[in-house]
Design an enzyme around this catalytic site. Structure first.
Site, PDB file in Angstrom:
ATOM      1  N   TYR A 147       0.829  -1.211   0.000  1.00  0.00           N
ATOM      2  CA  TYR A 147       0.000   0.000   0.000  1.00  0.00           C
ATOM      3  C   TYR A 147       0.862   1.259   0.000  1.00  0.00           C
ATOM      4  O   TYR A 147       0.611   2.208  -0.748  1.00  0.00           O
ATOM      5  CB  TYR A 147      -0.926  -0.030   1.215  1.00  0.00           C
ATOM      6  CG  TYR A 147      -1.959   1.067   1.239  1.00  0.00           C
ATOM      7  CD1 TYR A 147      -3.074   1.007   0.408  1.00  0.00           C
ATOM      8  CD2 TYR A 147      -1.828   2.149   2.100  1.00  0.00           C
ATOM      9  CE1 TYR A 147      -4.029   2.013   0.436  1.00  0.00           C
ATOM     10  CE2 TYR A 147      -2.782   3.155   2.130  1.00  0.00           C
ATOM     11  CZ  TYR A 147      -3.877   3.084   1.302  1.00  0.00           C
ATOM     12  OH  TYR A 147      -4.818   4.084   1.325  1.00  0.00           O
ATOM     13  N   LYS A 151       0.957   4.133  -2.901  1.00  0.00           N
ATOM     14  CA  LYS A 151       0.489   5.482  -2.618  1.00  0.00           C
ATOM     15  C   LYS A 151       1.597   6.530  -2.737  1.00  0.00           C
ATOM     16  O   LYS A 151       1.321   7.679  -3.109  1.00  0.00           O
ATOM     17  CB  LYS A 151      -0.153   5.528  -1.226  1.00  0.00           C
ATOM     18  CG  LYS A 151      -1.503   4.834  -1.166  1.00  0.00           C
ATOM     19  CD  LYS A 151      -2.501   5.461  -2.143  1.00  0.00           C
ATOM     20  CE  LYS A 151      -3.899   4.927  -1.982  1.00  0.00           C
ATOM     21  NZ  LYS A 151      -4.875   5.568  -2.903  1.00  0.00           N
TER      22      LYS A 151
END
Length: 286
Positions: A147, A151
């Site tokens: 993640y 991001k």
């Protein structure tokens, strides 16, 4: 959070394509209902909207999504890259599938949709991208290598788009939101520390992100591009971006030995600690 953004944009006068594949947090059980429900809310309030259930993770489907906006409304002016998933795992236990799935949606998905809209933005000499990044990538979090990588990549993608498309009057910015959402609700809460963190996250209202998205998408923000913001309830942040912090120079060139002896001790006081997002944002949301 996506629902709040769609409703707020529609209330501001935008014609909205509401995209949602309708899957569970685990990616199962496709259901077209959620996208159509938000469209019904927009229409009931007097706005214009259409539903789309294509996947951002697929190049062709992302292009079909953008084409749906062209077909429905004749043009496209704003892209909000909000789609995201998590597959949390400690790095040495993270599977290839867990890594690839998150990158496919969060980073590749943002590229696919942005790239599909780019020719239209260029042809009409204008357009706005708003990308959803995360403090997990900007700062760091436990068990989120996939993640965080995706991001942080979104923030870099946003900056690159801002640079590449500036001549076409196209703006691109990123927002790191704090919000209690279905996705965030999958965070483990097995320990007292995790439970305390989750209780704090529950105070974060997802609809609070929407006004800032609308503001960035407006003509009044035409000078704002290439920035990274944060929104947490009633707080708005402007994030730093990487710049030189310290330098070391020698006329003789460096060797591994002189780097160890001189450079690393010189830089050590300015090294960043292994902080997590929660270590930086230590105060309660307001």
């Amino acid at each position: 959070m996506g629902r709040g953004i769609a409703l707020a944009l529609a209330a501001a006068g935008a014609k909205v394509i509401v995209n949602d594949i309708g899957a569970s947090a685990a990616g199962e059980g496709l259901d077209q209902g959620p996208a159509h429900e938000v469209v019904a809310e927009i229409r009931a309030a007097g706005g214009e909207a259409a539903a789309d259930t294509h996947s951002v993770a697929d190049w062709d489907q992302a292009h079909a999504m953008v084409q749906a906006a062209i077909d429905a409304f004749g043009r496209i002016d704003i892209v909000v890259n909000n789609a995201g998933i998590v597959r949390d795992a400690i790095f040495h236990k993270m599977s290839r599938e867990e890594f690839d799935a998150v990158v496919a949606v969060n980073l590749s998905g943002a590229f696919h949709v942005s790239r599909a809209a780019a020719p239209h933005f260029k042809a009409q000499n204008g357009g706005v991208y708003v990308h959803i990044t995360s403090s997990s990538g900007l700062i760091g979090n436990l068990g989120q290598a996939n993640y965080a990588a995706s991001k942080l990549g979104v923030a870099a993608l946003s900056k690159a788009i801002a640079i590449d498309m500036q001549r076409s009057n196209v703006r691109s910015n990123a927002i790191a939101p704090w919000a209690w959402t279905r996705m965030v609700g999958t965070i483990p809460a097995d320990t007292p520390e995790q439970q305390k963190r989750v209780e704090g996250l529950k105070k974060l209202i997802p609809e609070k992100i929407a006004p800032f998205v609308v503001a960035l998408a407006s003509d009044q923000a035409r000078e704002v591009t290439g920035q990274i913001f944060g929104v947490r309830n009633n707080e708005i942040y402007l994030f730093t971006q990487p710049r030189l912090l310290r330098t070391a120079h020698t006329s003789d060139g460096w060797t591994p030995e002189t780097i160890i002896e001189r450079v690393l001790p010189m830089f050590q006081n300015d090294f960043y600690p292994l902080a997590r997002s929660g270590d930086v944002f230590t105060w309660d949301p307001v």
